[in-house]
Design a protein around this motif. Sequence first.
Motif, PDB file in Angstrom:
ATOM      1  N   VAL A  26       0.831  -1.218   0.000  1.00 39.65           N
ATOM      2  CA  VAL A  26       0.000   0.000   0.000  1.00 39.65           C
ATOM      3  C   VAL A  26       0.866   1.269   0.000  1.00 39.65           C
ATOM      4  O   VAL A  26       0.378   2.367   0.271  1.00 39.65           O
ATOM      5  CB  VAL A  26      -1.015   0.036   1.176  1.00 39.65           C
ATOM      6  CG1 VAL A  26      -1.994  -1.128   1.080  1.00 39.65           C
ATOM      7  CG2 VAL A  26      -0.322   0.040   2.528  1.00 39.65           C
ATOM      8  N   GLY A  27       2.146   1.103  -0.306  1.00 37.17           N
ATOM      9  CA  GLY A  27       3.006   2.271  -0.527  1.00 37.17           C
ATOM     10  C   GLY A  27       3.541   2.919   0.738  1.00 37.17           C
ATOM     11  O   GLY A  27       3.841   4.119   0.751  1.00 37.17           O
TER      12      GLY A  27
ATOM     13  N   ARG B 128      -4.068   4.285   4.324  1.00 40.25           N
ATOM     14  CA  ARG B 128      -3.303   3.199   3.686  1.00 40.25           C
ATOM     15  C   ARG B 128      -3.239   1.969   4.599  1.00 40.25           C
ATOM     16  O   ARG B 128      -3.343   0.832   4.134  1.00 40.25           O
ATOM     17  CB  ARG B 128      -1.878   3.672   3.348  1.00 40.25           C
ATOM     18  CG  ARG B 128      -1.839   4.553   2.121  1.00 40.25           C
ATOM     19  CD  ARG B 128      -0.460   5.134   1.882  1.00 40.25           C
ATOM     20  NE  ARG B 128      -0.550   6.213   0.919  1.00 40.25           N
ATOM     21  CZ  ARG B 128      -0.323   6.075  -0.397  1.00 40.25           C
ATOM     22  NH1 ARG B 128       0.064   4.932  -0.878  1.00 40.25           N
ATOM     23  NH2 ARG B 128      -0.474   7.106  -1.208  1.00 40.25           N
TER      24      ARG B 128
ATOM     25  N   GLN C 201      -4.398  10.356  -4.309  1.00 39.19           N
ATOM     26  CA  GLN C 201      -3.388   9.298  -4.164  1.00 39.19           C
ATOM     27  C   GLN C 201      -4.019   7.995  -3.674  1.00 39.19           C
ATOM     28  O   GLN C 201      -3.672   6.912  -4.129  1.00 39.19           O
ATOM     29  CB  GLN C 201      -2.303   9.722  -3.167  1.00 39.19           C
ATOM     30  CG  GLN C 201      -1.399  10.800  -3.729  1.00 39.19           C
ATOM     31  CD  GLN C 201      -0.502  11.395  -2.638  1.00 39.19           C
ATOM     32  OE1 GLN C 201      -0.498  10.947  -1.499  1.00 39.19           O
ATOM     33  NE2 GLN C 201       0.253  12.405  -3.013  1.00 39.19           N
TER      34      GLN C 201
ATOM     35  N   GLU D  57      -5.984   6.391  -6.463  1.00 43.87           N
ATOM     36  CA  GLU D  57      -5.042   5.808  -7.429  1.00 43.87           C
ATOM     37  C   GLU D  57      -4.501   4.480  -6.880  1.00 43.87           C
ATOM     38  O   GLU D  57      -4.423   3.485  -7.598  1.00 43.87           O
ATOM     39  CB  GLU D  57      -3.895   6.796  -7.634  1.00 43.87           C
ATOM     40  CG  GLU D  57      -3.126   6.566  -8.912  1.00 43.87           C
ATOM     41  CD  GLU D  57      -2.076   7.657  -9.067  1.00 43.87           C
ATOM     42  OE1 GLU D  57      -0.919   7.290  -9.233  1.00 43.87           O
ATOM     43  OE2 GLU D  57      -2.423   8.856  -8.957  1.00 43.87           O
ATOM     44  N   LEU D  58      -4.176   4.483  -5.592  1.00 47.34           N
ATOM     45  CA  LEU D  58      -3.672   3.261  -4.956  1.00 47.34           C
ATOM     46  C   LEU D  58      -4.713   2.145  -5.056  1.00 47.34           C
ATOM     47  O   LEU D  58      -4.390   0.997  -5.386  1.00 47.34           O
ATOM     48  CB  LEU D  58      -3.337   3.540  -3.480  1.00 47.34           C
ATOM     49  CG  LEU D  58      -3.048   2.312  -2.620  1.00 47.34           C
ATOM     50  CD1 LEU D  58      -1.732   1.661  -3.013  1.00 47.34           C
ATOM     51  CD2 LEU D  58      -3.020   2.669  -1.133  1.00 47.34           C
TER      52      LEU D  58
ATOM     53  N   GLU E  98      -4.738   0.727  -8.496  1.00 48.48           N
ATOM     54  CA  GLU E  98      -3.521  -0.067  -8.719  1.00 48.48           C
ATOM     55  C   GLU E  98      -3.662  -1.448  -8.084  1.00 48.48           C
ATOM     56  O   GLU E  98      -3.327  -2.460  -8.681  1.00 48.48           O
ATOM     57  CB  GLU E  98      -2.362   0.616  -7.985  1.00 48.48           C
ATOM     58  CG  GLU E  98      -1.371   1.339  -8.851  1.00 48.48           C
ATOM     59  CD  GLU E  98      -0.377   2.038  -7.925  1.00 48.48           C
ATOM     60  OE1 GLU E  98      -0.316   3.263  -8.037  1.00 48.48           O
ATOM     61  OE2 GLU E  98       0.283   1.366  -7.093  1.00 48.48           O
TER      62      GLU E  98
END
Length: 334
Positions: free
Chosen positions: A140-141, A163, A193, A196-197, A200
Amino acid sequence: MSEYLVNIKNERLSFFTPAGEVKALNDVSLHLKEGEVLGIVGESGSGKSVTAYSLMGLTAYPGRLIGGSIEFNGHQIDQMNEAQMRKIRGEEISLIFQDPMTSLNPVYTIGNQICEMILLHTKKTKQEARERAKELLTLVGINEPEKRLKQYPHELSGGMRQRVMIAIALACEPKLLIADEPTTALDVTIQAQILELMMELKQKLGMAIIMITHDLGVVASMCDKIAVMYAGKVVEYGTTDDIFYRPSHEYTKGLLRSIPRLDEKEKTRLVPIEGSPVDMLNPPAGCPFAPRCDSCMKICLKQMPEYTDLSDIHYSACWLLQKEEFLKAQGGDK
Ligand SMILES: Nc1ncnc2c1ncn2[C@@H]1O[C@H](COP(=O)(O)OP(=O)(O)OP(=O)(O)O)[C@@H](O)[C@H]1O
Ligand code: SF4
Ligand SMILES: [Mg+2]
């Protein structure tokens, strides 16, 4: 087995409050295939969250399902008990709430909370769960996962907490992720963001998503299908193109008219249509949108319109689409 991952048919759900029966869902029907993204839009109180939570068997007291059927991944959800639902929640369906602060426990570390979810639903050892938790944070970045696992929710920013919520929701690789207004508590850049996550992750993991939102920009850019809800009913359902280019319910048209420039990149929020929402303690006999509809006819006040199929996928409940039926019912009198 059904061709759909989610298939809700004619769902009716009421809250039996001291003030009377709040008819929160009046005949909700919608479906979703594996790997698809469904957007649920509609104004406050239209039943978006209640629909989504009922799919997880999470109807709050004094709410009760009083009709219809809810199928998910081959399970008949409306007939399952709490113990059976507990197994499905987390493993097959996960939910991300609007505000991560209310769903993360402030007294446990992030690591504890992710590992708890993994240990509850898998046969992993504590050590394996910790390794998986690190993988999930990376997915999850979130960088420096080892360090983050030891932190408490208040030590992270809002975007970071969201996240973490997504990491927890994905711990068991669910087939369906429900996101109830997942970004409204965040600022616009972080919102973008997070969305977008999510897209993805959908590409990587292939899960289906139900995205509940007030933001038509979000549904336009992320969703395959859209359900437009009004007063506890799905008044129109279709592909994103159907809803944006071929809207057929007067409420959907009103929503689209209320956003002046859809083609612009900037995020546009729904502007309320004139008039008040329906009193769900006393919903009208006819079309619930009638008091606010410029095209309202006599029949609209008396009788709820049936759905009209506009294609294999697209359907809508408006008398304007049923001219022959209402002329028959009215004896030719509009
Ligand atoms: N616990 C409850 N007790 C009584 N009524 C409830 C309860 N929870 C929801 N309702 C009613 O059910 C209806 C649908 O609520 P729901 O929360 O699904 O709306 P929503 O579309 O998610 O709105 P929002 O955009 O504000 O989140 C509303 O009329 C609401 O008042
Ligand atoms: S059924 Fe009648 S009141 Fe309802 S949206 Fe259609 S035209 Fe308007
Ligand atoms: Mg809600």
